[in-house]
Design an enzyme around this catalytic site. Structure first.
Site, PDB file in Angstrom:
ATOM      1  N   LYS A 118       0.813  -1.189   0.000  1.00 44.04           N
ATOM      2  CA  LYS A 118       0.000   0.000   0.000  1.00 44.04           C
ATOM      3  C   LYS A 118       0.860   1.258   0.000  1.00 44.04           C
ATOM      4  O   LYS A 118       0.399   2.331  -0.332  1.00 44.04           O
ATOM      5  CB  LYS A 118      -0.885   0.025   1.251  1.00 44.04           C
ATOM      6  N   GLY A 119       2.110   1.105   0.350  1.00 46.87           N
ATOM      7  CA  GLY A 119       2.983   2.257   0.559  1.00 46.87           C
ATOM      8  C   GLY A 119       3.160   3.173  -0.626  1.00 46.87           C
ATOM      9  O   GLY A 119       3.332   4.373  -0.471  1.00 46.87           O
ATOM     10  N   ASP A 172      14.432  -0.476   1.197  1.00 44.57           N
ATOM     11  CA  ASP A 172      15.015  -0.694   2.513  1.00 44.57           C
ATOM     12  C   ASP A 172      16.091  -1.765   2.371  1.00 44.57           C
ATOM     13  O   ASP A 172      17.171  -1.497   1.872  1.00 44.57           O
ATOM     14  CB  ASP A 172      13.889  -1.104   3.472  1.00 44.57           C
ATOM     15  N   VAL A 216      10.850   5.052   9.092  1.00 47.19           N
ATOM     16  CA  VAL A 216      10.174   6.262   8.660  1.00 47.19           C
ATOM     17  C   VAL A 216       8.710   5.989   8.344  1.00 47.19           C
ATOM     18  O   VAL A 216       8.328   4.884   7.955  1.00 47.19           O
ATOM     19  CB  VAL A 216      10.863   6.902   7.438  1.00 47.19           C
ATOM     20  N   LYS A 229      17.303   3.652   1.395  1.00 43.16           N
ATOM     21  CA  LYS A 229      18.154   3.592   2.594  1.00 43.16           C
ATOM     22  C   LYS A 229      19.414   2.795   2.249  1.00 43.16           C
ATOM     23  O   LYS A 229      19.444   1.584   2.437  1.00 43.16           O
ATOM     24  CB  LYS A 229      17.420   2.904   3.733  1.00 43.16           C
TER      25      LYS A 229
END
Length: 183
Positions: free
Chosen positions: A47-48, A107, A157, A135
């Site tokens: 969903k991000g 990530d 975050v 990241k």
């Protein structure tokens, strides 16, 4: 929860709404130049990536169909398990398509690495990645990401689509979640 309560859950704003808007416009110009005359399919990872996909797609100067895939490797944790579960597959056949995966954050890279292999096996003609955030210090596998918005520290975050336990997605900025929230 009141706005003041939400602010107490954040320890630092890393990227503001204005910075995000400017960066997505810049990335859209690069993508438009690279895919001029090509039929580009945008694939968002639910969903991000919803916020990133919506704002990025609006900046493109051409029609770009969208499809969505939902995968999970986090659950309610702050760390990726590395085990990818498909929760919703694509509706579009990728064979012979130019595909741009639109991500909120890279990530560890484990989930995205799996997605790239999966999409490649489906016969995509070309496959690239656009990520609003990356990241570098969290990477466990190398991901060749052609379009990167911001490199950020290896912090947990939230905001602009990123969540913790389905909360904070609606924040307009990207912020570091205070450890007291998840510890």
């Amino acid at each position: 929860m009141r706005a003041a309560d939400i602010q107490d859950d954040l320890s630092e704003i890393l990227v503001t709404e204005e910075q995000i808007r400017e960066k997505l416009a810049e990335l859209a110009q690069l993508v438009a130049a690279d895919y001029e005359g090509k039929d580009l399919l945008l694939v968002g990872v639910l969903k991000g990536a919803v916020m990133v996909m919506a704002d990025f797609a609006r900046e493109l100067p051409f029609h770009a169909p969208m499809d969505w895939m939902a995968v999970s490797s986090y659950g309610a944790s702050t760390k990726s398990s590395g085990v990818v579960q498909i929760r919703k597959d694509l509706d579009t056949d990728l064979h012979g398509r130019h595909v741009l995966i639109v991500e909120d954050v890279i990530d560890s890279g484990l989930t995205l690495s799996w997605l790239l292999e999966n999409f490649e096996s489906r016969g995509a003609e070309s496959l690239e990645v656009l990520a609003l955030l990356r990241k570098p210090d969290a990477a466990k596998v190398h991901i060749d990401c052609k379009y990167v918005g911001f490199d950020i520290p290896n912090e947990f975050v939230v905001g602009y689509g990123l969540d913790y336990a389905e909360r904070y997605r609606n924040l307009r900025d990207v912020a570091v979640l205070a450890p007291h929230v998840y510890s």
